[in-house]
Design a protein around this motif. Structure first.
Motif, short mmCIF file in Angstrom:
data_model
loop_
_atom_site.label_atom_id
_atom_site.label_comp_id
_atom_site.label_asym_id
_atom_site.label_seq_id
_atom_site.Cartn_x
_atom_site.Cartn_y
_atom_site.Cartn_z
N UNK A 1 0.83 -1.21 0.00
CA UNK A 1 0.00 0.00 0.00
C UNK A 1 0.87 1.26 0.00
N UNK A 2 2.01 1.22 0.69
CA UNK A 2 2.90 2.37 0.69
C UNK A 2 3.56 2.56 -0.67
N UNK A 3 4.00 1.47 -1.27
CA UNK A 3 4.59 1.56 -2.61
C UNK A 3 3.56 2.01 -3.63
N UNK A 4 2.31 1.64 -3.42
CA UNK A 4 1.26 2.07 -4.34
C UNK A 4 1.15 3.59 -4.37
N UNK A 5 1.32 4.23 -3.21
CA UNK A 5 1.27 5.69 -3.17
C UNK A 5 2.44 6.30 -3.95
N UNK A 6 3.59 5.66 -3.86
CA UNK A 6 4.74 6.12 -4.64
C UNK A 6 4.46 5.98 -6.14
N UNK A 7 3.91 4.83 -6.52
CA UNK A 7 3.61 4.60 -7.94
C UNK A 7 2.52 5.53 -8.44
N UNK A 8 1.60 5.91 -7.57
CA UNK A 8 0.58 6.88 -7.98
C UNK A 8 1.23 8.21 -8.36
N UNK A 9 2.25 8.62 -7.61
CA UNK A 9 2.97 9.86 -7.95
C UNK A 9 3.71 9.71 -9.27
N UNK A 10 4.32 8.54 -9.47
CA UNK A 10 5.03 8.30 -10.73
C UNK A 10 4.06 8.31 -11.90
N UNK A 11 2.92 7.64 -11.72
CA UNK A 11 1.93 7.59 -12.80
C UNK A 11 1.45 8.99 -13.16
N UNK A 12 1.24 9.83 -12.17
CA UNK A 12 0.77 11.19 -12.45
C UNK A 12 1.79 11.96 -13.28
N UNK A 13 3.08 11.81 -12.95
CA UNK A 13 4.13 12.48 -13.73
C UNK A 13 4.16 11.95 -15.15
N UNK A 14 4.02 10.63 -15.31
CA UNK A 14 4.04 10.04 -16.66
C UNK A 14 2.83 10.47 -17.48
N UNK A 15 1.67 10.59 -16.83
CA UNK A 15 0.48 11.04 -17.55
C UNK A 15 0.62 12.49 -17.99
N UNK B 1 2.55 -3.43 -14.45
CA UNK B 1 1.11 -3.67 -14.54
C UNK B 1 0.31 -2.70 -13.68
N UNK B 2 0.87 -2.29 -12.55
CA UNK B 2 0.20 -1.27 -11.74
C UNK B 2 0.10 0.04 -12.53
N UNK B 3 1.18 0.42 -13.21
CA UNK B 3 1.17 1.66 -13.99
C UNK B 3 0.24 1.55 -15.20
N UNK B 4 0.15 0.37 -15.80
CA UNK B 4 -0.79 0.17 -16.91
C UNK B 4 -2.21 0.46 -16.43
N UNK B 5 -2.56 -0.05 -15.24
CA UNK B 5 -3.91 0.17 -14.72
C UNK B 5 -4.16 1.63 -14.37
N UNK B 6 -3.10 2.39 -14.23
CA UNK B 6 -3.24 3.83 -14.00
C UNK B 6 -3.28 4.61 -15.31
N UNK B 7 -3.28 3.90 -16.43
CA UNK B 7 -3.45 4.56 -17.72
C UNK B 7 -2.18 4.81 -18.50
N UNK B 8 -1.04 4.24 -18.08
CA UNK B 8 0.22 4.45 -18.79
C UNK B 8 0.30 3.45 -19.95
N UNK B 9 0.56 3.96 -21.14
CA UNK B 9 0.65 3.14 -22.34
C UNK B 9 1.76 2.10 -22.15
#
Length: 705
Positions: free
Chosen positions: A590-604, A639-647
């Motif tokens: 769950x903590x790493x998910x928050x980090x990946x959410x920040x990464x996904x936002x930057x990539x989007x 796969x987590x980033x894919x589900x956040x909309x990253x190509x």
């Protein structure tokens, strides 16, 4: 006397029924009187107006009930008075299942498999109100967003969406996703959104022992014919998002002849988008967008095995898949692979864009680019020959445009990714142990050819009687190709000599060539030669700039402007570099998910950024185990980033296992820092990377793997 009266009464009843059927078909009488008599005609038109998953006489018709009505396992007289008006006699050649679902109730969730489709039928999601047949979802292909969705009930493992065991079945205009198994009880046949086979596959074990490899089939195991899968979105929701549960496979053609898979968007599957097993003769896969498949299992976008004679893979967009674009595994028969866009594949496994086993395949007119492996590989075990590979355009490959594998190189890497340029054939035995019978690559007579105006005469030597195709090489990152633009054909004479005068050259161009002999197939590429003027110095070609991976784009009218990237004043972005994992685990905390959410936002927000995900482990296991664990961690992150909309085309995967530790220490903190996925960002701009450790997951004191 009684017997004669009964016979006369039966004959008059049959005559009356026939008359009513004829009148109904020409539109002179409504269908209700016929259905009210409890008669179920051979062909029905059924309107599904309920999103429930049940079979009961209530106020509306479900998809499950509609399939049973078509199959004849549910009769019209068992329907309620409210349901019967939804059923009429079909005027076409087959039954039809249409949809009139209420707004906001267009998702059909099933808790167990729907019945096999055992009768000819058209299941037509385009009949749903609001379906916009003339509105394209992407610019590349005429794909229309569906409205009706078919998926598994949350928490339920349902292995198949629709199972087809009949001739002349069409599935059209649906979004189908979320069909897989729990992997605890492996099925004899693959789970898939759409599964096509004979009844009771594999062969019914009640008859006798199952034959090896499911073959030969028994006499009544007849493959269905003329199945059409068109205009569906498989593994992808109508809003183009990734579903919470990904399907195992898209279309599984287990045993069928004449199946056509046309104009579908097939994405986000754990395994292949299209897979064949036993028989798929005359299979046609055309004009589909096949994107981001193979994310957790069999990595290849299209995998053909079994009997596939006259299969055609044409006009598809095959992009961002985890392995090969098209992978042929010991097939029986030949396939044509032509006019496809095969780009940005090999995101997880570095494989060829097209991998060929077998004989007489044709790979022509394709664009093959940005592959983490060669363009086309021809295997040598089993012996593979007479494969024609012509008029394709290759660019940005990690390997040769065409690679003929030899049996001397027998590792998995060699067979899946190729073994590099072959030496000149020096023995008749090479014909037996190399793909395409070891046909020699052409050899130019010089390393440089001099321009005369815009013309250059290209000369060389190839196998006598072969046809030589000259290519412009548009990149300078390899001495052998890649084969960019086809420029012309010329025959090699009986001594193997060839000559071709080519126009439209400019100084600094490079050329390569391939040779094709119908008896053996197409060769590997020639060593590049330079085109120059008489007084020019030897030019050093430059490599093209990195392109931003993109599989699909919005329609032209809706395409947003691409902001210019300033080159003089770099933009500095702050983005985390690592995510961490618990001891011997590969799931996202769950903590790493928050980090990946920040990464996904930057990539989007920054679509020009591409990223490599490198999986790492601590050192406390074997090298092989740690390489696999690092790969699984990278896959989970991707796969987590894919589900956040990253190509998926923007991300590649590499595992280093324990090879690149953070430090040489052996404390719990050192090991926790090692257990990570490191993200390597690439962009035209500067990126300031944050090395964060807020998600470190220390093992308990005294813990041992």
């Amino acid at each position: 006397m009684i017997s004669n009266r009964r016979k006369e009464k039966r004959v008059k009843g049959e005559e009356r029924l026939l008359a009513l059927l004829l009148l109904t078909l020409v539109g002179w009488l409504p269908t209700a009187p016929l259905l009210a008599q409890g008669v179920t005609p051979a062909r029905l038109r059924i309107v599904v107006n309920s999103d429930r998953d049940s079979v009961q006489a209530d106020g509306a018709l479900t998809l499950r009930e509609a399939i049973e009505l078509v199959n004849g396992t549910l009769s019209v007289d068992r329907l309620s008075e409210a349901e019967k008006p939804q059923v009429s006699i079909a005027t076409g050649a087959t039954s039809e299942i249409a949809f009139q679902l209420s707004a906001g109730q267009t998702v059909i969730r099933v808790s167990q498999r729907l019945p096999n489709i055992t009768a000819p039928v058209l299941i037509d999601g385009t009949t749903q109100t609001g379906y916009a047949a003339n509105t394209r979802a992407i610019a590349e292909l005429p794909l229309v967003a569906p409205i009706v969705e078919l998926t598994a009930t949350p928490g339920a493992f349902v292995s198949r969406g629709l199972s087809i065991v009949s001739d002349n079945v069409t599935i059209r205009g649906l979004s189908i996703y979320g069909f897989t198994d729990d992997h605890d009880d492996t099925e004899r046949t693959p789970p898939a959104d759409i599964f096509i086979a004979h009844r009771l596959p594999p062969p019914d074990v009640s008859k006798q022992k199952v034959p090896a490899n499911f073959a030969p089939f028994y006499s009544d195991d007849i493959p269905p014919k003329n199945v059409l899968i068109e205009n569906n979105w498989l593994g992808i929701r109508p809003d183009q998002s990734v579903p919470p549960t990904t399907s195992a496979f898209g279309v599984s053609v287990f045993n069928s002849t004449g199946t056509t898979v046309r104009r579908n968007w097939i994405a986000n599957h754990d395994g292949s988008a299209v897979i064949t097993s036993v028989r798929a003769d005359n299979l046609v896969v055309t004009e589909n967008a096949i994107v981001g498949n193979g994310i957790a299992g069999m990595p290849d976008a299209i995998r053909l095995e079994g009997a596939i004679d006259h299969a055609q893979i044409t006009g598809n967009l095959i992009c961002g898949n985890d392995g090969a674009g098209v992978y042929l595994f010991k097939p029986q028969g030949a396939a044509q692979i032509r006019d496809n866009q095969i780009t940005y594949n090999g995101r997880r496994y570095r494989r060829a864009a097209v991998y060929l086993m077998g004989n007489d395949h044709q790979v022509t007119g394709n664009t093959i680019a940005h592959q983490t492996g060669p363009g086309v590989v021809v295997a040598s075990f089993p012996r593979s020959s007479r494969n024609l590979i012509e008029s394709n355009r290759f660019s940005t490959l990690e390997g040769l445009s065409i690679d003929l594998v030899t049996q001397d190189n027998v590792s998995v890497h060699d067979y899946q990714r190729g073994d590099g340029i072959n030496p000149k054939r020096n023995s008749p035995n090479r014909r037996k142990d190399t793909g395409n019978a070891a046909i020699n690559a052409p050899e130019f007579t010089a390393r440089e050819f001099v321009l005369s105006g815009a013309l250059a005469q290209v000369t060389g030597k190839a196998d006598p009687g072969s046809q030589v195709q000259i290519y412009r090489v548009e990149e300078g990152n390899s001495p052998y190709g890649p084969l960019g633009e086809p420029l012309g054909l010329t025959p090699a004479n009986s001594q193997g000599q060839f000559t071709l005068t080519v126009s439209a050259f400019k100084p600094g161009d490079q050329v390569s060539a391939i040779a094709t002999d119908p008896k053996y197939g197409t060769s590997e590429p020639a060593l590049n030669a330079l085109i120059r003027t008489a007084d020019s110095a030897l030019a050093i070609p430059t490599s093209p700039s990195i392109e931003v991976p993109r599989c699909t784009t919005p329609p032209i009218a809706e395409k947003p402007p691409i902001p210019a990237i300033p080159q003089t004043t770099p933009i500095v972005l702050k983005v985390p570099k690592n995510v961490h994992f618990a001891l011997d685990k590969d799931f996202i905390s769950s903590t790493s998910a928050k980090v990946l959410d920040r990464i996904a936002q930057v990539l989007l927000e920054n679509p020009s950024i591409i990223v490599e995900l490198q999986g790492h482990t601590d050192p406390r296991a074997s090298d092989a185990y740690n390489l696999d664990l690092g790969r699984r961690r990278a896959i989970s992150t991707r796969n987590y980033l894919i589900r956040k909309g990253i190509d998926p085309a923007r991300m590649t995967i590499r595992s280093f296992g324990e090879q690149k530790r953070i430090s040489d220490g052996d404390t719990r903190l050192d090991f926790a820092r090692d257990r990570r996925v490191e993200l390597i960002y690439k962009d035209a701009r500067n990126i300031e990377v944050i090395v964060q450790e807020e998600d470190l997951q220390l093992e308990p004191a005294g813990g041992v793997r």
